[in-house]
Motif scaffolding. Structure first.
Motif, PDB file in Angstrom:
ATOM      1  N   GLU A 279      58.660  88.152  18.472  1.00  0.00           N
ATOM      2  CA  GLU A 279      58.327  86.732  18.532  1.00  0.00           C
ATOM      3  C   GLU A 279      58.575  86.188  19.931  1.00  0.00           C
ATOM      4  OE1 GLU A 279      60.414  84.636  15.484  1.00  0.00           O
ATOM      5  OE2 GLU A 279      59.583  85.895  13.905  1.00  0.00           O
ATOM      6  N   TRP A 280      59.664  86.616  20.549  1.00  0.00           N
ATOM      7  CA  TRP A 280      59.969  86.159  21.893  1.00  0.00           C
ATOM      8  C   TRP A 280      58.885  86.610  22.865  1.00  0.00           C
ATOM      9  CZ3 TRP A 280      60.940  88.905  26.399  1.00  0.00           C
ATOM     10  CH2 TRP A 280      61.370  88.151  27.468  1.00  0.00           C
ATOM     11  N   ALA A 281      58.476  87.849  22.788  1.00  0.00           N
ATOM     12  CA  ALA A 281      57.458  88.377  23.690  1.00  0.00           C
ATOM     13  C   ALA A 281      56.128  87.677  23.464  1.00  0.00           C
ATOM     14  CB  ALA A 281      57.302  89.892  23.514  1.00  0.00           C
ATOM     15  N   GLU A 282      55.796  87.400  22.211  1.00  0.00           N
ATOM     16  CA  GLU A 282      54.535  86.712  21.925  1.00  0.00           C
ATOM     17  C   GLU A 282      54.544  85.295  22.484  1.00  0.00           C
ATOM     18  OE1 GLU A 282      53.629  89.162  17.804  1.00  0.00           O
ATOM     19  OE2 GLU A 282      54.146  87.039  17.711  1.00  0.00           O
ATOM     20  N   SER A 283      55.682  84.606  22.363  1.00  0.00           N
ATOM     21  CA  SER A 283      55.734  83.231  22.856  1.00  0.00           C
ATOM     22  C   SER A 283      55.604  83.202  24.379  1.00  0.00           C
ATOM     23  CB  SER A 283      57.013  82.529  22.396  1.00  0.00           C
ATOM     24  OG  SER A 283      58.146  83.113  23.003  1.00  0.00           O
ATOM     25  N   VAL A 284      56.142  84.182  25.077  1.00  0.00           N
ATOM     26  CA  VAL A 284      56.003  84.241  26.529  1.00  0.00           C
ATOM     27  C   VAL A 284      54.543  84.444  26.901  1.00  0.00           C
ATOM     28  CG1 VAL A 284      56.554  85.602  28.588  1.00  0.00           C
ATOM     29  CG2 VAL A 284      58.359  85.024  26.953  1.00  0.00           C
ATOM     30  N   GLU A 285      53.856  85.348  26.212  1.00  0.00           N
ATOM     31  CA  GLU A 285      52.434  85.577  26.497  1.00  0.00           C
ATOM     32  C   GLU A 285      51.626  84.305  26.286  1.00  0.00           C
ATOM     33  OE1 GLU A 285      50.971  88.877  24.251  1.00  0.00           O
ATOM     34  OE2 GLU A 285      52.469  90.240  25.080  1.00  0.00           O
ATOM     35  N   GLU A 286      51.915  83.580  25.205  1.00  0.00           N
ATOM     36  CA  GLU A 286      51.186  82.344  24.944  1.00  0.00           C
ATOM     37  C   GLU A 286      51.436  81.323  26.048  1.00  0.00           C
ATOM     38  OE1 GLU A 286      52.310  81.014  21.053  1.00  0.00           O
ATOM     39  OE2 GLU A 286      51.606  82.860  20.120  1.00  0.00           O
ATOM     40  N   LYS A 287      52.669  81.204  26.503  1.00  0.00           N
ATOM     41  CA  LYS A 287      52.987  80.245  27.558  1.00  0.00           C
ATOM     42  C   LYS A 287      52.347  80.652  28.875  1.00  0.00           C
ATOM     43  CE  LYS A 287      57.230  78.422  25.627  1.00  0.00           C
ATOM     44  NZ  LYS A 287      58.667  78.280  25.758  1.00  0.00           N
ATOM     45  N   GLN A 288      52.276  81.933  29.174  1.00  0.00           N
ATOM     46  CA  GLN A 288      51.660  82.369  30.417  1.00  0.00           C
ATOM     47  C   GLN A 288      50.194  81.968  30.467  1.00  0.00           C
ATOM     48  OE1 GLN A 288      52.469  86.551  30.572  1.00  0.00           O
ATOM     49  NE2 GLN A 288      54.355  86.288  31.728  1.00  0.00           N
ATOM     50  N   GLU A 289      49.511  82.029  29.352  1.00  0.00           N
ATOM     51  CA  GLU A 289      48.103  81.647  29.318  1.00  0.00           C
ATOM     52  C   GLU A 289      47.931  80.151  29.580  1.00  0.00           C
ATOM     53  OE1 GLU A 289      46.574  82.988  25.579  1.00  0.00           O
ATOM     54  OE2 GLU A 289      46.989  85.075  26.034  1.00  0.00           O
ATOM     55  N   ALA A 290      48.946  79.353  29.235  1.00  0.00           N
ATOM     56  CA  ALA A 290      48.859  77.908  29.391  1.00  0.00           C
ATOM     57  C   ALA A 290      49.382  77.432  30.745  1.00  0.00           C
ATOM     58  CB  ALA A 290      49.643  77.222  28.265  1.00  0.00           C
ATOM     59  N   THR A 291      49.800  78.338  31.638  1.00  0.00           N
ATOM     60  CA  THR A 291      50.346  77.961  32.938  1.00  0.00           C
ATOM     61  C   THR A 291      49.279  77.243  33.771  1.00  0.00           C
ATOM     62  OG1 THR A 291      51.841  79.837  32.908  1.00  0.00           O
ATOM     63  CG2 THR A 291      51.432  78.833  35.037  1.00  0.00           C
ATOM     64  N   PRO A 292      49.656  76.117  34.383  1.00  0.00           N
ATOM     65  CA  PRO A 292      48.692  75.401  35.227  1.00  0.00           C
ATOM     66  C   PRO A 292      48.271  76.253  36.431  1.00  0.00           C
ATOM     67  CG  PRO A 292      50.732  74.139  34.942  1.00  0.00           C
ATOM     68  CD  PRO A 292      50.941  75.475  34.320  1.00  0.00           C
ATOM     69  N   LEU A 293      47.166  75.884  37.028  1.00  0.00           N
ATOM     70  CA  LEU A 293      46.684  76.580  38.215  1.00  0.00           C
ATOM     71  C   LEU A 293      47.630  76.370  39.383  1.00  0.00           C
ATOM     72  CD1 LEU A 293      42.900  75.634  38.045  1.00  0.00           C
ATOM     73  CD2 LEU A 293      43.964  77.793  37.372  1.00  0.00           C
ATOM     74  N   GLU A 294      47.593  77.305  40.324  1.00  0.00           N
ATOM     75  CA  GLU A 294      48.420  77.170  41.513  1.00  0.00           C
ATOM     76  C   GLU A 294      47.682  76.419  42.604  1.00  0.00           C
ATOM     77  OE1 GLU A 294      51.713  80.636  41.697  1.00  0.00           O
ATOM     78  OE2 GLU A 294      49.919  80.920  42.880  1.00  0.00           O
ATOM     79  N   THR A 295      48.469  75.731  43.400  1.00  0.00           N
ATOM     80  CA  THR A 295      47.969  75.018  44.556  1.00  0.00           C
ATOM     81  C   THR A 295      48.593  75.639  45.797  1.00  0.00           C
ATOM     82  OG1 THR A 295      47.789  72.969  43.302  1.00  0.00           O
ATOM     83  CG2 THR A 295      47.913  72.752  45.685  1.00  0.00           C
ATOM     84  N   VAL A 296      47.845  75.705  46.868  1.00  0.00           N
ATOM     85  CA  VAL A 296      48.381  76.136  48.158  1.00  0.00           C
ATOM     86  C   VAL A 296      48.476  74.895  49.034  1.00  0.00           C
ATOM     87  CG1 VAL A 296      48.033  77.580  50.191  1.00  0.00           C
ATOM     88  CG2 VAL A 296      47.361  78.434  47.933  1.00  0.00           C
ATOM     89  N   THR A 297      49.672  74.639  49.553  1.00  0.00           N
ATOM     90  CA  THR A 297      49.906  73.486  50.404  1.00  0.00           C
ATOM     91  C   THR A 297      50.415  73.964  51.756  1.00  0.00           C
ATOM     92  OG1 THR A 297      50.430  72.090  48.502  1.00  0.00           O
ATOM     93  CG2 THR A 297      51.235  71.333  50.639  1.00  0.00           C
ATOM     94  N   ASN A 298      49.907  73.342  52.826  1.00  0.00           N
ATOM     95  CA  ASN A 298      50.382  73.646  54.164  1.00  0.00           C
ATOM     96  C   ASN A 298      51.097  72.419  54.710  1.00  0.00           C
ATOM     97  OD1 ASN A 298      49.717  73.743  57.373  1.00  0.00           O
ATOM     98  ND2 ASN A 298      50.163  75.736  56.494  1.00  0.00           N
ATOM     99  N   LEU A 299      52.304  72.616  55.219  1.00  0.00           N
ATOM    100  CA  LEU A 299      53.119  71.529  55.754  1.00  0.00           C
ATOM    101  C   LEU A 299      53.440  71.811  57.214  1.00  0.00           C
ATOM    102  CD1 LEU A 299      55.660  71.578  52.812  1.00  0.00           C
ATOM    103  CD2 LEU A 299      53.930  69.839  53.146  1.00  0.00           C
ATOM    104  N   GLN A 300      53.469  70.778  58.025  1.00  0.00           N
ATOM    105  CA  GLN A 300      53.869  70.896  59.433  1.00  0.00           C
ATOM    106  C   GLN A 300      54.879  69.798  59.711  1.00  0.00           C
ATOM    107  OE1 GLN A 300      52.951  73.036  62.170  1.00  0.00           O
ATOM    108  NE2 GLN A 300      54.688  71.948  63.048  1.00  0.00           N
ATOM    109  N   PHE A 301      56.076  70.181  60.169  1.00  0.00           N
ATOM    110  CA  PHE A 301      57.115  69.209  60.493  1.00  0.00           C
ATOM    111  C   PHE A 301      58.062  69.821  61.517  1.00  0.00           C
ATOM    112  CE2 PHE A 301      58.142  71.387  56.521  1.00  0.00           C
ATOM    113  CZ  PHE A 301      59.359  71.969  56.820  1.00  0.00           C
ATOM    114  N   TYR A 302      59.013  69.001  61.988  1.00  0.00           N
ATOM    115  CA  TYR A 302      59.964  69.445  63.007  1.00  0.00           C
ATOM    116  C   TYR A 302      61.392  69.266  62.507  1.00  0.00           C
ATOM    117  CZ  TYR A 302      56.060  69.968  66.089  1.00  0.00           C
ATOM    118  OH  TYR A 302      54.886  70.394  66.637  1.00  0.00           O
ATOM    119  N   PHE A 303      62.190  70.279  62.766  1.00  0.00           N
ATOM    120  CA  PHE A 303      63.582  70.414  62.342  1.00  0.00           C
ATOM    121  C   PHE A 303      64.441  70.109  63.574  1.00  0.00           C
ATOM    122  CE2 PHE A 303      67.064  73.553  62.250  1.00  0.00           C
ATOM    123  CZ  PHE A 303      67.509  73.576  60.943  1.00  0.00           C
ATOM    124  N   HIS A 304      65.374  69.169  63.451  1.00  0.00           N
ATOM    125  CA  HIS A 304      66.232  68.768  64.577  1.00  0.00           C
ATOM    126  C   HIS A 304      67.676  69.161  64.261  1.00  0.00           C
ATOM    127  CE1 HIS A 304      63.090  66.201  66.439  1.00  0.00           C
ATOM    128  NE2 HIS A 304      62.674  66.137  65.175  1.00  0.00           N
TER     129      HIS A 304
END
Length: 187
Positions: A24-49
């Motif tokens: 049951e645990w393994a099945e619930s993980v598989e079901e949740k993986q299918e419902a995972t939202p899409l990934e986004t790629v974000t690019n950030l540029q900043f300066y560290f002081h």
């Protein structure tokens, strides 16, 4: 014989119940993986002081080894930081977040840092979100790559990399570093 049959029967029933629970645990993980939202790629540029000198440093030494001061690489020094992150290399430019964490001198032969840092953003779309960096930073190299190992808020489940380029390093050890970060995260 009856005395050994009962514990054996109980063991078999327990094993069967555990196997059913695991399935049951393994099945619930598989079901949740299918419902995972899409990934986004974000690019950030900043300066560290990073300021280690003066009356109000943003990074302070909190520990060191007995022989750190005799080491040409300051091996064993550990610093805690709360450094501003800005839009441009100008320290007076717009504040976009804070780099909070620690770094230590981890190289005996070459100056290098091990960094555990959270870049916590305080502006715009990413306000309240953070990305976490953990890894080796050969700080005297002009360009270096560090891993993004996690994040919070908008950057939940983040992974990626940061390209760090020293913009300025003075004789006191104060530095301004440009960060270009590419991060994959849930959308």
């Amino acid at each position: 014989m009856a005395n050994t049959a009962l514990p054996l029967m109980m063991l078999m029933i327990t094993s069967l119940l555990m196997a059913l629970t695991e399935a049951e645990w393994a099945e619930s993980v598989e079901e949740k993986q299918e419902a995972t939202p899409l990934e986004t790629v974000t690019n950030l540029q900043f300066y560290f002081h990073d300021t280690v000198s003066g009356k109000n440093p943003s990074a302070v030494r909190v520990a060191q080894a007995a022989n750190t001061d005799k080491s040409p690489t300051l091996f064993g020094a550990l610093l805690m930081a709360d450094d501003p992150l800005t839009e441009t290399p100008d320290p007076n430019s717009k504040l976009v977040g804070r780099a909070q964490g620690l770094y230590g001198s981890s190289g005996q032969q070459e100056f290098g840092l091990i960094m555990a840092m959270s870049f916590a953003f305080t502006d715009g779309t990413f306000n309240g979100s953070s990305i976490n960096i953990f890894g080796k930073n050969p700080a005297l190299h002009p360009v270096r790559e560090l891993p993004v190992v996690g994040g919070t808020g908008v950057f939940r489940l983040a992974r990626g990399y940061a390209i760090a380029k020293t913009y300025r390093l003075d004789s006191t050890g104060d530095a301004i570093v440009g960060y270009n970060v590419t991060v994959n995260h849930q959308s």
